[in-house]
Write a protein that holds these residues in place. Structure first.
Motif, PDB file in Angstrom:
ATOM      1  N   GLU A   2     -13.419 -10.007  10.848  1.00 43.10           N
ATOM      2  CA  GLU A   2     -14.301 -10.760   9.960  1.00 43.10           C
ATOM      3  C   GLU A   2     -15.737 -10.276  10.089  1.00 43.10           C
ATOM      4  O   GLU A   2     -16.154  -9.769  11.127  1.00 43.10           O
ATOM      5  N   GLY A   3     -16.457 -10.411   8.989  1.00 39.82           N
ATOM      6  CA  GLY A   3     -17.854 -10.006   8.934  1.00 39.82           C
ATOM      7  C   GLY A   3     -18.455 -10.405   7.603  1.00 39.82           C
ATOM      8  O   GLY A   3     -17.739 -10.770   6.667  1.00 39.82           O
ATOM      9  N   THR A   4     -19.769 -10.303   7.494  1.00 38.97           N
ATOM     10  CA  THR A   4     -20.423 -10.663   6.236  1.00 38.97           C
ATOM     11  C   THR A   4     -20.308  -9.543   5.210  1.00 38.97           C
ATOM     12  O   THR A   4     -20.431  -9.783   4.013  1.00 38.97           O
ATOM     13  N   GLN A   5     -20.074  -8.300   5.682  1.00 35.59           N
ATOM     14  CA  GLN A   5     -19.818  -7.173   4.790  1.00 35.59           C
ATOM     15  C   GLN A   5     -18.610  -6.418   5.326  1.00 35.59           C
ATOM     16  O   GLN A   5     -18.533  -6.130   6.512  1.00 35.59           O
ATOM     17  N   PHE A  10      -8.554   2.965   1.047  1.00 33.08           N
ATOM     18  CA  PHE A  10      -7.111   3.150   0.973  1.00 33.08           C
ATOM     19  C   PHE A  10      -6.762   4.578   1.368  1.00 33.08           C
ATOM     20  O   PHE A  10      -7.491   5.511   1.082  1.00 33.08           O
ATOM     21  N   LEU A  11      -5.626   4.731   2.054  1.00 35.35           N
ATOM     22  CA  LEU A  11      -5.259   6.009   2.651  1.00 35.35           C
ATOM     23  C   LEU A  11      -4.053   6.656   1.972  1.00 35.35           C
ATOM     24  O   LEU A  11      -3.130   5.968   1.543  1.00 35.35           O
ATOM     25  N   TYR A  12      -4.094   7.976   1.911  1.00 34.89           N
ATOM     26  CA  TYR A  12      -2.990   8.783   1.386  1.00 34.89           C
ATOM     27  C   TYR A  12      -1.751   8.539   2.231  1.00 34.89           C
ATOM     28  O   TYR A  12      -1.879   8.390   3.430  1.00 34.89           O
ATOM     29  N   PRO A  13      -0.548   8.428   1.684  1.00 35.28           N
ATOM     30  CA  PRO A  13      -0.108   8.796   0.343  1.00 35.28           C
ATOM     31  C   PRO A  13      -0.117   7.653  -0.669  1.00 35.28           C
ATOM     32  O   PRO A  13       0.466   7.781  -1.735  1.00 35.28           O
ATOM     33  N   PHE A  14      -0.775   6.545  -0.370  1.00 35.74           N
ATOM     34  CA  PHE A  14      -0.908   5.415  -1.301  1.00 35.74           C
ATOM     35  C   PHE A  14       0.452   4.855  -1.719  1.00 35.74           C
ATOM     36  O   PHE A  14       0.642   4.399  -2.831  1.00 35.74           O
ATOM     37  N   SER A  15       1.404   4.921  -0.821  1.00 34.10           N
ATOM     38  CA  SER A  15       2.756   4.435  -1.075  1.00 34.10           C
ATOM     39  C   SER A  15       2.959   3.129  -0.311  1.00 34.10           C
ATOM     40  O   SER A  15       3.090   3.132   0.912  1.00 34.10           O
ATOM     41  N   GLY A  94     -14.222   6.229  -3.274  1.00 40.09           N
ATOM     42  CA  GLY A  94     -13.121   5.280  -3.183  1.00 40.09           C
ATOM     43  C   GLY A  94     -13.274   4.295  -2.040  1.00 40.09           C
ATOM     44  O   GLY A  94     -12.369   3.525  -1.763  1.00 40.09           O
ATOM     45  N   THR A  95     -14.419   4.293  -1.387  1.00 38.81           N
ATOM     46  CA  THR A  95     -14.679   3.326  -0.324  1.00 38.81           C
ATOM     47  C   THR A  95     -15.326   2.098  -0.951  1.00 38.81           C
ATOM     48  O   THR A  95     -16.348   2.200  -1.622  1.00 38.81           O
ATOM     49  N   ALA A 116      -4.552   1.433   4.737  1.00 43.72           N
ATOM     50  CA  ALA A 116      -5.973   1.267   4.451  1.00 43.72           C
ATOM     51  C   ALA A 116      -6.742   1.211   5.763  1.00 43.72           C
ATOM     52  O   ALA A 116      -6.248   0.681   6.770  1.00 43.72           O
ATOM     53  N   ALA A 117      -7.933   1.764   5.737  1.00 50.50           N
ATOM     54  CA  ALA A 117      -8.852   1.663   6.862  1.00 50.50           C
ATOM     55  C   ALA A 117      -9.824   0.534   6.528  1.00 50.50           C
ATOM     56  O   ALA A 117     -10.486   0.568   5.486  1.00 50.50           O
ATOM     57  N   ILE A 118      -9.889  -0.444   7.397  1.00 47.28           N
ATOM     58  CA  ILE A 118     -10.730  -1.622   7.165  1.00 47.28           C
ATOM     59  C   ILE A 118     -11.706  -1.750   8.328  1.00 47.28           C
ATOM     60  O   ILE A 118     -11.311  -1.617   9.480  1.00 47.28           O
ATOM     61  N   SER A 119     -12.957  -1.987   7.990  1.00 44.63           N
ATOM     62  CA  SER A 119     -13.962  -2.157   9.054  1.00 44.63           C
ATOM     63  C   SER A 119     -15.033  -3.130   8.592  1.00 44.63           C
ATOM     64  O   SER A 119     -15.195  -3.381   7.398  1.00 44.63           O
ATOM     65  N   VAL A 120     -15.744  -3.660   9.564  1.00 44.03           N
ATOM     66  CA  VAL A 120     -16.876  -4.522   9.289  1.00 44.03           C
ATOM     67  C   VAL A 120     -18.115  -3.640   9.217  1.00 44.03           C
ATOM     68  O   VAL A 120     -18.314  -2.773  10.075  1.00 44.03           O
TER      69      VAL A 120
END
Length: 123
Positions: A2-5, A10-15, A94-95, A116-120
């Motif tokens: 969790e974070g304010t931003q 999304f990561l290849y191969p998008f499957s 695409g970020t 997907a790579a997710i970060s705060v």
């Protein structure tokens, strides 16, 4: 997480499989194989979605990190609760970086092995 931003890429191969989901606060996003389904709910395109269907024939178009992130950004913006904070970067890399319109914290998570790579975002 969790974070304010929050930043999502999304990561290849998008499957994505039927059970792959992205959870953003109270919203749940899953992936579909038909682009016309996207307007029906919290759906994102899969790797090779059908863009046109007629007489038993299908026209498919490959997805990429930009197309998936744009759909997610548009759907979040339309709720009125989120804003995209990096429009030009979204269209080129695409970020997707988002924040809540009221400045509150965003809670985000996903199913195991979600592509997907997710970060705060640290200000």
């Amino acid at each position: 997480m969790e974070g304010t931003q929050v930043e999502i890429r999304f990561l290849y191969p998008f499957s994505f499989h039927k059970k792959d989901s992205l959870f953003l606060d109270e919203l749940v996003f899953t992936h579909v194989d038909y682009l016309d389904s996207i307007s029906l709910g919290n759906y994102l395109p899969n790797q090779n979605p059908v863009v046109f269907h007629r007489n038993g024939k299908q026209l498919r178009e490959k997805s990429n990190q930009i197309s998936i992130a744009r759909v997610l950004g548009k759907q979040l913006s339309e709720t009125g609760n989120y804003k995209i904070i990096n429009g030009p970067e979204l269209l080129t890399s695409g970020t997707l970086k988002i924040s809540k319109t009221n400045g509150e914290t965003i809670q985000i998570c996903h199913t195991p092995d979600y592509l997907a790579a997710i970060s705060v975002v640290v200000k």
